[in-house]
Write an enzyme that holds these catalytic residues in place. Structure first.
Site, short mmCIF file in Angstrom:
data_model
loop_
_atom_site.label_atom_id
_atom_site.label_comp_id
_atom_site.label_asym_id
_atom_site.label_seq_id
_atom_site.Cartn_x
_atom_site.Cartn_y
_atom_site.Cartn_z
N GLY A 116 16.53 55.20 113.95
CA GLY A 116 16.19 56.36 114.77
C GLY A 116 16.82 57.62 114.22
O GLY A 116 17.83 57.58 113.50
N ARG A 117 16.22 58.76 114.55
CA ARG A 117 16.74 60.03 114.06
C ARG A 117 16.68 61.05 115.18
O ARG A 117 15.72 61.09 115.94
CB ARG A 117 15.92 60.52 112.86
CG ARG A 117 16.40 61.86 112.32
CD ARG A 117 15.59 62.31 111.10
NE ARG A 117 15.96 61.56 109.91
CZ ARG A 117 15.14 60.79 109.23
NH1 ARG A 117 13.89 60.62 109.64
NH2 ARG A 117 15.53 60.17 108.14
N GLY A 118 17.73 61.85 115.31
CA GLY A 118 17.78 62.89 116.33
C GLY A 118 18.37 64.16 115.76
O GLY A 118 18.65 64.26 114.56
N GLY A 119 18.57 65.13 116.64
CA GLY A 119 19.06 66.43 116.20
C GLY A 119 20.47 66.40 115.66
O GLY A 119 20.89 67.31 114.95
N PHE A 120 21.25 65.36 115.98
CA PHE A 120 22.65 65.34 115.58
C PHE A 120 22.96 64.25 114.56
O PHE A 120 24.11 63.98 114.27
CB PHE A 120 23.53 65.14 116.82
CG PHE A 120 23.37 66.23 117.82
CD1 PHE A 120 23.88 67.49 117.59
CD2 PHE A 120 22.67 66.01 118.99
CE1 PHE A 120 23.72 68.50 118.50
CE2 PHE A 120 22.51 67.02 119.92
CZ PHE A 120 23.02 68.27 119.68
N ASP A 142 25.36 61.91 129.47
CA ASP A 142 24.04 61.81 128.84
C ASP A 142 23.44 60.43 129.08
O ASP A 142 22.87 59.82 128.18
CB ASP A 142 24.14 62.09 127.34
CG ASP A 142 22.78 62.40 126.72
OD1 ASP A 142 21.87 62.81 127.47
OD2 ASP A 142 22.62 62.24 125.50
#
Length: 666
Positions: free
Chosen positions: A348-352, A466
């Site tokens: 997975g990939r996210g903004g951070f 979160d």
């Protein structure tokens, strides 16, 4: 927490009071009678006379039976866990004489008598190992809690949960526990719980929690009380009413605040009022010499001061340093484990940052989070983050195996969970079929237990900030594990709320006080938990749901619940599940998303609600307004610590749909 003078007065008053029950509490059941000279009468007298000398000799608990067929009599005797042998014998002797005198020809009878109390009962039917919740006897002190009731309830509920769990996990010989919790330096709560040890752990836990619920419904806000049932009893008060025993006493839940100078002593008489079904009993208040207790107060304050000093010198910096080093991985090991962060291993990939599947040299499968290069954390801040995560150990939290830190690289290494995250199941039209109601209920309960650990049971008090479906990972057996502590905040023991000018998180899950004013607390996590519960039940995503009326998921669920049509919002594949459990979870979810944070339950209360169906729940009001825009600018009035002037600052935040969050330093 500020120390209130009335709290001190109440505490000292309780030190000056001893309470002794002078009337046995009896129940003669209307289930049939026997004649005076019958075989049943002889067997009844025989079994009661046998209990008297043998209960104490057998460790405080004994069950026996005498006779055959319709003349058979079953008996039970139990003394409180802190009773001395002589005290046990005296209590049973008095209770048995009262039973014979008050229930001369009833085939079934029960007595709670003495102080400390004991149970003596007999019956014409077997009852060993069978949970019986009625009849119930309860009492409470006439005085009211002298402090903030909402804050007091939080400490009280946490203590009751802790003692109930310890007592129910007792042995087949003794299921007994006591516990203590400081509310402030002058108010300390004491609790005692015990079950007949023939009960299973589960039945004991249910009996105790339903006793606590009964007390809350009859006597909430009073300064101490008790509830007694055929299989268990519990009592709490603001003074030590039991003999301490290290092997059966639950540890104190929180240390007291710094001591303050006490005002002059006052003596207050408090009586214990009976609250039961059509019955009341008298109490005797014994006044103890004030000067002796004043000395005890001085000792307590001195001990609290010494404990605080000891606690300050306890951390071992060298041990912490060694522990950090033991968790540190060479970055080359990480490269090899992920095949140099190959796209084929990308989870997975996210903004951070990004998360990769990896395999260590020892064969362990891991999930490796590689933070992006724009992370603002320094070396020491990152290590502090790692230390915190490494110390969080719970079956419903993702476990940290280690970290790597070289130059600008920041990597966290977690256990690998093959079933990915919850959102990949409940929002998928095919995978959701794998989650029947039994599995979803287990997921809800597991998330609740993980949050309770973060809020109350770990050595820290942590607000996750979160919590969402993407941050709930699932193991091979679909057990939930809370992940992603990048935005978590550490609270000191007595801290209840704080605020921030930097708001980050995921819309829909954000509590209104956090989204609009930057204020967050454990109740912010409770709000997110409520949203998550409703998502799990409905199969709908909070940020993409909209009906014909343009309502949010929360408003839609509340309106249907309020109209008596709550089952209309349930995921159709769950229609074969337990209707009562589903309805109760919808109710719980709606209570958790109340706009007023004091109306939301604590996680300790959530666990109690999930484990007991006899607790009456309040009616939820309309949920808080949910913002649907992706970017919002809000204003927050923040009081300056230097002057009385207030300033208004703009708070900007945006949606974080990624499952990877920035590791903000605390």
């Amino acid at each position: 927490m500020a120390v209130k003078l009335e709290a001190l007065s109440s505490f000292l008053s309780y030190l000056l009071i001893g309470i002794s029950l002078v009337e046995a509490n009896l129940r003669c059941y209307d289930t049939g009678n026997f004649t005076v000279n019958s075989t049943y009468a002889k067997n009844r007298d025989l079994i009661l006379s046998s209990l008297l000398p043998n209960v104490s000799a057998k460790g405080g608990f004994l069950t026996e039976s005498v006779g055959q067929n319709s003349s058979k009599v079953y008996g039970l005797g139990m003394c409180r866990g802190d009773s001395t042998p002589d005290g046990c014998y005296t209590c049973l002797n008095s209770s048995i004489h009262d039973l014979i005198a008050s229930c001369p020809n009833q085939k079934v009878a029960l007595s709670w008598g003495g102080d400390p109390p004991c149970i003596a009962r007999y019956s014409n039917r077997p009852f060993v190992g069978i949970l019986e919740l009625e009849p119930t006897d309860a009492g409470y002190n006439t005085g009211n809690i002298p402090s903030n009731l909402t804050e007091f309830d939080t400490v009280w509920e946490r203590l009751m949960d802790s003692v109930a769990r310890k007592a129910s996990n007792g042995s087949s010989a003794l299921k007994y526990a006591t516990g203590e919790a400081y509310f402030d330096v002058f108010l300390k709560i004491y609790a005692l719980m015990q079950c007949t040890p023939d009960l299973s752990d589960k039945d004991c836990d249910s009996c105790l929690r339903q006793s606590v619920a009964y007390y809350e419904s009859c006597c909430h806000g009073k300064q101490g009380g008790y509830v007694q049932k055929p299989n268990c009893w519990f009592r709490w008060d603001l003074y030590t009413f039991y003999l301490s025993n290290a092997s059966t006493t639950a540890s104190t839940l929180s240390p007291p605040p710094s001591p303050a100078s006490p005002p002059p002593l006052q003596s207050v008489n408090t009586t214990l009022t009976k609250r039961e079904r059509g019955r009341s009993s008298q109490t005797l208040v014994i006044i103890v010499v004030p000067i002796v207790i004043f000395g005890a107060v001085i000792v307590i304050l001195a001990a609290a001061f010494l404990l605080k000093r000891i606690k300050k010198t306890k951390p071992d910096d060298q041990n912490n340093k060694n522990h950090v080093e033991s968790l540190q991985f060479n970055f080359n090991v990480v490269r090899v484990a992920t095949e140099n962060f190959a796209d084929a291993n990308l989870l997975g990939r996210g903004g951070f940052g990004s998360v990769y599947k990896g395999k260590l040299e020892d064969g362990r499968k891991v999930a490796i989070k590689r933070l992006s290069g724009n992370s603002a954390q320094g070396e020491q801040e990152f290590k502090n983050e790692v230390m915190l995560l490494a110390k969080l150990q719970h079956r419903n939290l993702v476990r940290l195996h280690g970290f790597s830190m070289e130059q600008r690289e920041r990597v966290l290494i977690y256990e690998f969970l093959p079933n990915s995250s919850l959102d990949k199941f409940i929002f998928d039209p095919v995978k959701r079929l794998q989650l029947n109601w039994e599995k979803r209920y287990k997921i809800i309960e597991g998330i609740a237990r993980g949050l309770l650990y973060l809020h109350e049971d770990s050595q820290y008090r942590i607000v996750h900030r979160d919590l969402k479906a993407a941050n709930i990972l699932l193991d091979e057996e679909m057990n939930p594990k809370i992940s992603d502590f990048g935005m978590a905040k550490l609270f000191v023991v007595d801290q209840t709320q704080t605020d921030t000018s930097k708001i980050a998180g995921t819309f829909g899950y954000m509590a209104p006080e956090y989204a609009c004013h930057g204020q967050y607390s454990v109740k912010s996590d409770v709000y997110a938990f409520g949203v998550l519960v409703l998502e799990i039940i409905t199969g709908q995503k909070i940020n993409s749901f909209s009906n014909e009326a343009g309502e949010s998921l929360l408003i839609h669920a509340w309106r249907n619940w309020n109209d008596g049509a709550a089952f209309e919002v349930v995921d159709p594949i769950l229609r074969d599940g337990s209707r009562s459990e589903i309805m109760r979870c919808i109710h719980l979810g709606l209570l958790s998303v109340q706009e007023n944070i004091s109306h939301r339950p604590t996680m300790a209360s959530v666990i109690l609600i999930l484990s007991s169906y006899s607790i009456s729940l309040p009616v939820p009001s309309r949920p808080a307004f949910v913002m649907n825009s992706t970017t919002v600018t809000a204003t927050m009035s923040k009081s300056s610590s230097i002057s009385n002037q207030s300033k208004t600052e703009a708070i900007q935040f945006s949606v974080n749909e990624a499952s990877i969050s920035e590791l903000d330093p605390r």
